[in-house]
Design a protein around this motif. Structure first.
Motif, PDB file in Angstrom:
ATOM      1  N   HIS A  44      78.437  36.382  81.727  1.00  0.00           N
ATOM      2  CA  HIS A  44      77.454  35.393  81.799  1.00  0.00           C
ATOM      3  C   HIS A  44      76.940  35.898  83.187  1.00  0.00           C
ATOM      4  CE1 HIS A  44      75.270  31.968  81.311  1.00  0.00           C
ATOM      5  NE2 HIS A  44      76.023  31.090  81.640  1.00  0.00           N
ATOM      6  N   SER A  46      73.380  35.094  84.024  1.00  0.00           N
ATOM      7  CA  SER A  46      71.949  34.126  84.238  1.00  0.00           C
ATOM      8  C   SER A  46      71.605  33.510  83.030  1.00  0.00           C
ATOM      9  CB  SER A  46      71.148  34.976  84.870  1.00  0.00           C
ATOM     10  OG  SER A  46      69.908  35.113  84.355  1.00  0.00           O
ATOM     11  N   LEU A  48      69.081  34.135  81.690  1.00  0.00           N
ATOM     12  CA  LEU A  48      68.478  35.189  80.985  1.00  0.00           C
ATOM     13  C   LEU A  48      69.359  35.704  79.637  1.00  0.00           C
ATOM     14  CD1 LEU A  48      66.126  36.533  81.640  1.00  0.00           C
ATOM     15  CD2 LEU A  48      67.133  38.235  82.989  1.00  0.00           C
ATOM     16  N   LEU A  51      68.491  35.346  76.275  1.00  0.00           N
ATOM     17  CA  LEU A  51      67.677  36.009  75.463  1.00  0.00           C
ATOM     18  C   LEU A  51      68.410  37.258  74.647  1.00  0.00           C
ATOM     19  CD1 LEU A  51      64.822  36.773  77.834  1.00  0.00           C
ATOM     20  CD2 LEU A  51      65.101  34.890  76.231  1.00  0.00           C
ATOM     21  N   ARG A  89      83.356  20.330  82.523  1.00  0.00           N
ATOM     22  CA  ARG A  89      84.252  21.120  83.656  1.00  0.00           C
ATOM     23  C   ARG A  89      84.980  20.141  84.479  1.00  0.00           C
ATOM     24  NH1 ARG A  89      80.104  26.037  84.633  1.00  0.00           N
ATOM     25  NH2 ARG A  89      78.795  24.361  85.532  1.00  0.00           N
ATOM     26  N   GLY A 119      83.171  31.124  82.555  1.00  0.00           N
ATOM     27  CA  GLY A 119      82.989  29.825  82.999  1.00  0.00           C
ATOM     28  C   GLY A 119      81.971  29.309  83.790  1.00  0.00           C
ATOM     29  N   THR A 120      81.042  30.508  84.293  1.00  0.00           N
ATOM     30  CA  THR A 120      80.074  30.205  85.217  1.00  0.00           C
ATOM     31  C   THR A 120      79.316  31.579  85.453  1.00  0.00           C
ATOM     32  OG1 THR A 120      79.340  29.337  87.443  1.00  0.00           O
ATOM     33  CG2 THR A 120      81.134  30.932  87.504  1.00  0.00           C
ATOM     34  N   TYR A 157      66.443  42.572  88.282  1.00  0.00           N
ATOM     35  CA  TYR A 157      66.340  41.384  88.330  1.00  0.00           C
ATOM     36  C   TYR A 157      67.106  40.762  89.638  1.00  0.00           C
ATOM     37  CZ  TYR A 157      66.936  36.325  87.948  1.00  0.00           C
ATOM     38  OH  TYR A 157      67.054  34.856  87.982  1.00  0.00           O
ATOM     39  N   PHE A 164      61.594  40.403  90.113  1.00  0.00           N
ATOM     40  CA  PHE A 164      61.687  40.684  88.596  1.00  0.00           C
ATOM     41  C   PHE A 164      60.888  41.551  88.027  1.00  0.00           C
ATOM     42  CE2 PHE A 164      61.418  39.600  84.181  1.00  0.00           C
ATOM     43  CZ  PHE A 164      62.968  39.178  83.903  1.00  0.00           C
TER      44      PHE A 164
END
Ligand code: MYA
Ligand code: UBL
Length: 218
Positions: A44, A46, A48, A51, A89, A119-120, A157, A164
């Motif tokens: 994980h 972002s 983004l 998508l 959480r 988790g983040t 990015y 970007f």
């Protein structure tokens, strides 16, 4: 509120990549051809990730997300309609019991669940140590885990520098890991195995990612 709504959400979100100038290069499609419920775990970086997630999302699959997303206006409404399972959480006991319930629902309603075990969001260059919920979920339901890795976004990015560009994201779907017959005692080794597989895949596809295709026109 129904996981079937994810079909429509998926087909709408799939158009966003054209506006951002992003391409996806997916390998391992065959590993998603697994009957019945399973747990998908992925890295994980972002928002983004949504998508890439929608690019490959199988039918009857929804996600585990932090409960703060419900309050994110339209996005929150869409998440709710898509049957996303929200966890708090800040109250890990509550989060665990929601996930234990989810292990039953996924079998009763034939649902697949996508969990971000870090988790983040994380862009440190290595995966963060995994939280344990996704693995308990799979073992409690006795369903396979399908690990998926998104290559690093850092070539196109850079959040802090507000840069970007257009670019290509490599997505690697890894072979499923069976959990039939495993118990909670097996969870540490299951986590260890999944983490090492995913982290080494992440490093290898991130190095081979073609660099930015040049500045985005939009
Ligand atoms: C345009 C609009 C588009 C809309 C798009 C929609 C798409 C949106 C996509 C949205 C994307 C949104 C993406 C997002 O929002 S990502 C953020 C939210 N997601 C997550 O946090 C998922 C991952 N988290 C976990 O799995 C954690 O484990 C939880 C939160 C559950 C607890 O965390 P905790 O901090 O407590 O840490 P711990 O893991 O060390 O566990 C501690 C202890 O608890 C035990 N334990 C844990 N779980 C279970 C269990 N189930 N049964 C029995 N026991 C369990 C465990 O063994 C350990 O005990 P021990 O072994 O040490 O003795
Ligand atoms: C130029 C900017 C590039 C960004 C463009 C993003 C385009 C994405 C398109 C549509 C998707 C929007 C849905 C957003 C859903 C966000 C899910 C998310 O990523 O929540 C954060 C959560 O997991 C972890 O939170 P923390 O890192 O712990 O707090």
């Amino acid at each position: 509120r129904d996981v079937e709504n994810m079909r429509l959400i998926r087909s709408l979100v799939r158009h966003v990549k054209y506006f951002l100038g992003l391409r996806f290069d997916v390998s391992g499609w065959e590993h998603l051809q697994t009957e019945g419920p399973y747990v998908i775990i992925s890295n994980h970086q972002s928002s983004l990730d949504v998508l890439g997630l929608m690019e490959i999302l199988p039918d009857r699959c929804t996600m585990i997300a932090k409960k703060e997303l419900i309050y994110a206006g339209t996005v929150g409404l869409i998440c709710w309609l898509g049957g996303i399972v929200f966890i708090n959480r800040k109250k890990p006991n509550d989060a665990r019991s929601v996930m234990i319930d989810a292990s039953k629902t996924m079998l009763d309603d034939k649902i697949r669940l996508w969990v971000f075990p870090e988790g983040t969001r994380n862009q440190t260059g290595n995966l963060l140590p995994f939280k344990k919920g996704a693995f308990h979920l799979a073992v409690q339901a006795q369903v396979p885990i399908i690990p998926i890795v998104f290559s690093s976004y850092s070539s196109f990015y850079l959040r802090k520098q507000k840069q970007f560009n257009s670019g290509t994201i490599t997505i690697k779907i890894l072979p499923k890991i069976e959990t039939k017959g495993l118990t909670s005692d097996d969870i540490p080794s299951l986590i260890d195995k999944s983490f090492h597989l995913m982290n080494s895949s992440f490093l290898s596809i991130s190095n081979s990612v073609p660099h930015s295709n040049g500045p985005c026109k939009h």
